[in-house]
Write a protein that holds these residues in place. Structure first.
Motif, PDB file in Angstrom:
ATOM      1  N   PHE A   1       3.701  60.912  31.228  1.00  0.00           N
ATOM      2  CA  PHE A   1       3.780  62.347  30.985  1.00  0.00           C
ATOM      3  C   PHE A   1       4.694  62.567  29.789  1.00  0.00           C
ATOM      4  CE2 PHE A   1       6.231  66.357  31.960  1.00  0.00           C
ATOM      5  CZ  PHE A   1       5.210  67.244  31.647  1.00  0.00           C
ATOM      6  N   THR A   2       4.165  63.177  28.725  1.00  0.00           N
ATOM      7  CA  THR A   2       4.960  63.400  27.527  1.00  0.00           C
ATOM      8  C   THR A   2       4.426  64.607  26.781  1.00  0.00           C
ATOM      9  OG1 THR A   2       5.925  62.302  25.576  1.00  0.00           O
ATOM     10  CG2 THR A   2       3.580  61.879  26.041  1.00  0.00           C
ATOM     11  N   PHE A   3       5.041  64.916  25.660  1.00  0.00           N
ATOM     12  CA  PHE A   3       4.634  66.060  24.855  1.00  0.00           C
ATOM     13  C   PHE A   3       3.436  65.702  23.986  1.00  0.00           C
ATOM     14  CE2 PHE A   3       8.960  66.797  26.044  1.00  0.00           C
ATOM     15  CZ  PHE A   3       9.028  68.170  26.252  1.00  0.00           C
ATOM     16  N   PRO A   4       2.623  66.698  23.613  1.00  0.00           N
ATOM     17  CA  PRO A   4       1.394  66.411  22.859  1.00  0.00           C
ATOM     18  C   PRO A   4       1.607  65.561  21.611  1.00  0.00           C
ATOM     19  CG  PRO A   4       1.371  68.674  23.623  1.00  0.00           C
ATOM     20  CD  PRO A   4       2.731  68.128  23.966  1.00  0.00           C
ATOM     21  N   THR A   5       2.539  65.944  20.744  1.00  0.00           N
ATOM     22  CA  THR A   5       2.741  65.192  19.503  1.00  0.00           C
ATOM     23  C   THR A   5       3.340  63.820  19.772  1.00  0.00           C
ATOM     24  OG1 THR A   5       2.992  67.209  18.206  1.00  0.00           O
ATOM     25  CG2 THR A   5       3.895  65.198  17.260  1.00  0.00           C
ATOM     26  N   ALA A   6       4.283  63.748  20.703  1.00  0.00           N
ATOM     27  CA  ALA A   6       4.851  62.452  21.067  1.00  0.00           C
ATOM     28  C   ALA A   6       3.764  61.536  21.618  1.00  0.00           C
ATOM     29  CB  ALA A   6       5.962  62.636  22.098  1.00  0.00           C
ATOM     30  N   GLY A   7       2.868  62.085  22.420  1.00  0.00           N
ATOM     31  CA  GLY A   7       1.766  61.298  22.960  1.00  0.00           C
ATOM     32  C   GLY A   7       0.825  60.806  21.880  1.00  0.00           C
ATOM     33  N   ARG A   8       0.562  61.679  20.919  1.00  0.00           N
ATOM     34  CA  ARG A   8      -0.299  61.308  19.777  1.00  0.00           C
ATOM     35  C   ARG A   8       0.312  60.143  19.010  1.00  0.00           C
ATOM     36  NH1 ARG A   8      -1.061  65.547  14.761  1.00  0.00           N
ATOM     37  NH2 ARG A   8      -1.777  64.054  13.176  1.00  0.00           N
TER      38      ARG A   8
ATOM     39  N   VAL B   1       0.273  53.441  24.810  1.00  0.00           N
ATOM     40  CA  VAL B   1       0.655  54.439  25.816  1.00  0.00           C
ATOM     41  C   VAL B   1      -0.507  55.399  26.058  1.00  0.00           C
ATOM     42  CG1 VAL B   1       2.204  56.379  26.308  1.00  0.00           C
ATOM     43  CG2 VAL B   1       3.099  54.298  25.242  1.00  0.00           C
ATOM     44  N   ILE B   2      -0.735  55.754  27.318  1.00  0.00           N
ATOM     45  CA  ILE B   2      -1.787  56.705  27.675  1.00  0.00           C
ATOM     46  C   ILE B   2      -1.116  58.032  28.045  1.00  0.00           C
ATOM     47  CG2 ILE B   2      -3.708  57.202  29.236  1.00  0.00           C
ATOM     48  CD1 ILE B   2      -3.914  54.147  29.711  1.00  0.00           C
ATOM     49  N   PRO B   3      -1.135  59.011  27.130  1.00  0.00           N
ATOM     50  CA  PRO B   3      -0.486  60.294  27.428  1.00  0.00           C
ATOM     51  C   PRO B   3      -1.258  61.054  28.505  1.00  0.00           C
ATOM     52  CG  PRO B   3      -0.909  60.025  25.066  1.00  0.00           C
ATOM     53  CD  PRO B   3      -1.716  58.982  25.785  1.00  0.00           C
ATOM     54  N   VAL B   4      -0.532  61.647  29.435  1.00  0.00           N
ATOM     55  CA  VAL B   4      -1.135  62.405  30.525  1.00  0.00           C
ATOM     56  C   VAL B   4      -0.504  63.796  30.567  1.00  0.00           C
ATOM     57  CG1 VAL B   4      -1.534  62.542  33.013  1.00  0.00           C
ATOM     58  CG2 VAL B   4      -1.543  60.308  31.865  1.00  0.00           C
ATOM     59  N   THR B   5      -1.339  64.818  30.696  1.00  0.00           N
ATOM     60  CA  THR B   5      -0.856  66.185  30.798  1.00  0.00           C
ATOM     61  C   THR B   5      -1.055  66.690  32.217  1.00  0.00           C
ATOM     62  OG1 THR B   5      -1.409  66.627  28.483  1.00  0.00           O
ATOM     63  CG2 THR B   5      -1.079  68.541  29.915  1.00  0.00           C
TER      64      THR B   5
ATOM     65  N   GLY C   1       5.229  56.696  34.509  1.00  0.00           N
ATOM     66  CA  GLY C   1       6.552  57.152  34.113  1.00  0.00           C
ATOM     67  C   GLY C   1       6.469  58.410  33.277  1.00  0.00           C
ATOM     68  N   VAL C   2       7.610  58.757  32.684  1.00  0.00           N
ATOM     69  CA  VAL C   2       7.696  59.950  31.843  1.00  0.00           C
ATOM     70  C   VAL C   2       8.408  59.601  30.540  1.00  0.00           C
ATOM     71  CG1 VAL C   2       7.723  61.555  33.791  1.00  0.00           C
ATOM     72  CG2 VAL C   2       9.874  60.670  32.912  1.00  0.00           C
ATOM     73  N   ALA C   3       8.033  60.274  29.469  1.00  0.00           N
ATOM     74  CA  ALA C   3       8.751  60.207  28.189  1.00  0.00           C
ATOM     75  C   ALA C   3       8.912  61.656  27.757  1.00  0.00           C
ATOM     76  CB  ALA C   3       7.972  59.398  27.159  1.00  0.00           C
ATOM     77  N   TRP C   4       9.723  62.364  28.517  1.00  0.00           N
ATOM     78  CA  TRP C   4       9.802  63.811  28.402  1.00  0.00           C
ATOM     79  C   TRP C   4      11.221  64.305  28.221  1.00  0.00           C
ATOM     80  CZ3 TRP C   4      11.076  68.567  30.759  1.00  0.00           C
ATOM     81  CH2 TRP C   4      10.203  69.649  30.493  1.00  0.00           C
ATOM     82  N   SER C   5      12.201  63.375  28.350  1.00  0.00           N
ATOM     83  CA  SER C   5      13.590  63.825  28.360  1.00  0.00           C
ATOM     84  C   SER C   5      14.534  62.654  28.183  1.00  0.00           C
ATOM     85  CB  SER C   5      13.891  64.524  29.692  1.00  0.00           C
ATOM     86  OG  SER C   5      13.871  63.580  30.760  1.00  0.00           O
ATOM     87  N   GLY C   6      15.827  62.981  28.320  1.00  0.00           N
ATOM     88  CA  GLY C   6      16.847  61.958  28.398  1.00  0.00           C
ATOM     89  C   GLY C   6      17.223  61.716  29.852  1.00  0.00           C
ATOM     90  N   ILE C   7      18.270  60.962  30.066  1.00  0.00           N
ATOM     91  CA  ILE C   7      18.638  60.578  31.423  1.00  0.00           C
ATOM     92  C   ILE C   7      19.234  61.741  32.220  1.00  0.00           C
ATOM     93  CG2 ILE C   7      21.004  59.795  30.911  1.00  0.00           C
ATOM     94  CD1 ILE C   7      20.373  57.336  32.725  1.00  0.00           C
ATOM     95  N   THR C   8      19.833  62.722  31.534  1.00  0.00           N
ATOM     96  CA  THR C   8      20.405  63.870  32.238  1.00  0.00           C
ATOM     97  C   THR C   8      19.328  64.629  33.001  1.00  0.00           C
ATOM     98  OG1 THR C   8      22.062  64.088  30.490  1.00  0.00           O
ATOM     99  CG2 THR C   8      21.811  65.949  31.983  1.00  0.00           C
ATOM    100  N   GLU C   9      18.208  64.881  32.350  1.00  0.00           N
ATOM    101  CA  GLU C   9      17.116  65.580  33.025  1.00  0.00           C
ATOM    102  C   GLU C   9      16.486  64.718  34.108  1.00  0.00           C
ATOM    103  OE1 GLU C   9      14.185  67.586  30.736  1.00  0.00           O
ATOM    104  OE2 GLU C   9      15.670  68.622  29.481  1.00  0.00           O
ATOM    105  N   ASP C  10      16.406  63.417  33.862  1.00  0.00           N
ATOM    106  CA  ASP C  10      15.836  62.540  34.892  1.00  0.00           C
ATOM    107  C   ASP C  10      16.586  62.686  36.212  1.00  0.00           C
ATOM    108  OD1 ASP C  10      13.936  61.512  33.139  1.00  0.00           O
ATOM    109  OD2 ASP C  10      15.227  59.871  32.485  1.00  0.00           O
ATOM    110  N   TYR C  11      17.908  62.764  36.125  1.00  0.00           N
ATOM    111  CA  TYR C  11      18.718  62.936  37.337  1.00  0.00           C
ATOM    112  C   TYR C  11      18.643  64.368  37.861  1.00  0.00           C
ATOM    113  CZ  TYR C  11      21.086  58.388  37.551  1.00  0.00           C
ATOM    114  OH  TYR C  11      21.363  57.049  37.716  1.00  0.00           O
ATOM    115  N   THR C  12      18.655  65.327  36.954  1.00  0.00           N
ATOM    116  CA  THR C  12      18.713  66.733  37.359  1.00  0.00           C
ATOM    117  C   THR C  12      17.459  67.190  38.091  1.00  0.00           C
ATOM    118  OG1 THR C  12      20.159  67.245  35.484  1.00  0.00           O
ATOM    119  CG2 THR C  12      19.042  69.103  36.529  1.00  0.00           C
ATOM    120  N   VAL C  13      16.291  66.757  37.615  1.00  0.00           N
ATOM    121  CA  VAL C  13      15.036  67.278  38.172  1.00  0.00           C
ATOM    122  C   VAL C  13      14.418  66.361  39.223  1.00  0.00           C
ATOM    123  CG1 VAL C  13      14.603  68.473  36.002  1.00  0.00           C
ATOM    124  CG2 VAL C  13      13.519  66.258  36.390  1.00  0.00           C
ATOM    125  N   GLY C  14      15.020  65.195  39.473  1.00  0.00           N
ATOM    126  CA  GLY C  14      14.521  64.323  40.532  1.00  0.00           C
ATOM    127  C   GLY C  14      13.699  63.142  40.080  1.00  0.00           C
ATOM    128  N   TRP C  15      13.459  63.011  38.789  1.00  0.00           N
ATOM    129  CA  TRP C  15      12.644  61.890  38.327  1.00  0.00           C
ATOM    130  C   TRP C  15      13.362  60.558  38.466  1.00  0.00           C
ATOM    131  CZ3 TRP C  15      10.940  64.766  33.247  1.00  0.00           C
ATOM    132  CH2 TRP C  15      10.041  65.786  33.593  1.00  0.00           C
TER     133      TRP C  15
END
Length: 348
Positions: free
Chosen positions: A177-184, A191-195, A212-226
């Motif tokens: 799971f990542t952002f459109p341009t990052a996935g491109r 990598v297979i980008p998934v929306t 997995g995810v490529a959507w944030s740093g480690i702070t968000e990973d802990y904050t949102v439960g990932w």
């Protein structure tokens, strides 16, 4: 709502007052509170940090003059439809990046994580406020009836995965799971980008729909439960900071008195400042003291291939339009300046 009994009672008081003073009753027209609906890209846990404190502050100061109702990711409309909803006036304001909300502008590709455009979070506000990106964004959004209010930085972009990534080969076939341009950009490394809707990500990782995810740093990973559903955190990142903004429907924004426009600006600045220290401290602290994910790295000699690919990607994007070339040229000039400035701005 005014009930019939309230109305009759108030009318009676008005008549009595008029008789007592021998003059017709004159009632001052109360100003109607301006009400905006704003939707953020962030889910509830993340919004507690990236936007909610600022909006609560705005509402407290504005009082009866204006109130902003805050909605979280996908609560009113899907994130990919945020721009259209704001353009139509269905919602009044948005906090997002250009890429995620699919804005039809020449600068959309640069929102979120444009590969290696920044190394540190401070790069983003400097690029917008001192290197000319603000003027370009303002012009592009004015063309489509939206006011670009203010840009700021969030966290860097890292992989959080169920299986370890220790080489470029390990990226192949990973559903992320990542952002459109990052996935491109990442697609060239297998990598297979998934929306998916933001709120579905944690379950999708648990069920194996995502690796997995490529959507944030480690702070968000802990904050949102990932961090609870992934096992590894890759220290290499493809961007030093997420570039996001606040936007508003142009007509609604133009109706605001100057005082509220200024208050809105100050509120957004406070939001940007909060994120600067919250993410900067969190990224370091959780790498050192976090217990939920093991840190992994791709060797520098391999990672240089990704950095080299980013330069080609920049040139590819620049060839698509004059405006995109203008933005890429700014990125190149800025990064060259930072490299020449040396420590602490850039390390060789």
């Amino acid at each position: 709502m005014t009930t019939r009994r309230d109305f009759i009672g108030k009318a009676g008081m008005g008549i009595a007052g008029a008789a007592a003073f021998g003059a017709p009753a004159v009632h001052a027209n109360k100003k109607t509170t301006i009400r905006w609906r704003m939707q953020t890209y962030a889910g509830p846990a993340l919004a507690e940090h990236v936007v909610k404190p600022a909006i609560e502050s705005f509402n407290k100061i504005a009082g009866s003059e204006m109130q902003i109702e805050l909605y979280f990711a996908d609560q009113l409309v899907p994130t990919g439809e945020l721009f259209r909803a704001m353009q139509k006036g269905t919602i009044d304001a948005v906090q997002s990046d250009d890429d995620s909300m699919a804005s039809p502008t020449e600068v959309t590709v640069f929102g979120g994580y444009f590969p290696f455009a920044s190394r540190y979070s401070l790069d983003v506000p400097v690029l917008f406020n001192q290197y000319g990106l603000n003027e370009i964004w303002d012009k592009e959004y004015a063309k489509v009836g939206v006011k670009h209010l203010s840009a700021g930085a969030w966290d860097p972009c890292h992989f959080a995965t169920k299986e370890p990534i220790r080489s470029l080969a390990d990226l192949k076939g990973k559903r992320v799971f990542t952002f459109p341009t990052a996935g491109r950009f990442l697609h060239q490394f297998g990598v297979i980008p998934v929306t998916l809707p933001w709120e579905d990500i944690e379950v999708a990782v648990q069920t194996g729909e995502l690796d997995g995810v490529a959507w944030s740093g480690i702070t968000e990973d802990y904050t949102v439960g990932w961090a609870d559903v992934t096992n590894y955190f890759l220290t290499n990142n493809i961007s030093g900071a997420w570039a996001g903004s606040f936007y508003a429907n142009m007509d609604q924004y133009n109706k605001l008195p100057d005082r509220l426009k200024e208050l809105l600006k100050l509120t957004m600045d406070s939001s940007h400042y909060y994120r600067q220290w919250w993410y900067w401290g969190g990224e370091a602290s959780l790498r050192v003291h976090g217990t939920k994910m093991e840190l992994t790295s791709i060797p520098d000699e391999e990672w240089t291939q990704v950095e080299a690919a980013a330069v080609k990607f920049w040139d590819q994007v620049a060839s698509e339009s004059a405006t995109k070339k203008q933005v890429v040229d700014i990125f190149k000039r800025y990064n060259a300046d930072m490299q020449k400035a040396g420590r602490p701005y850039r390390y060789s």
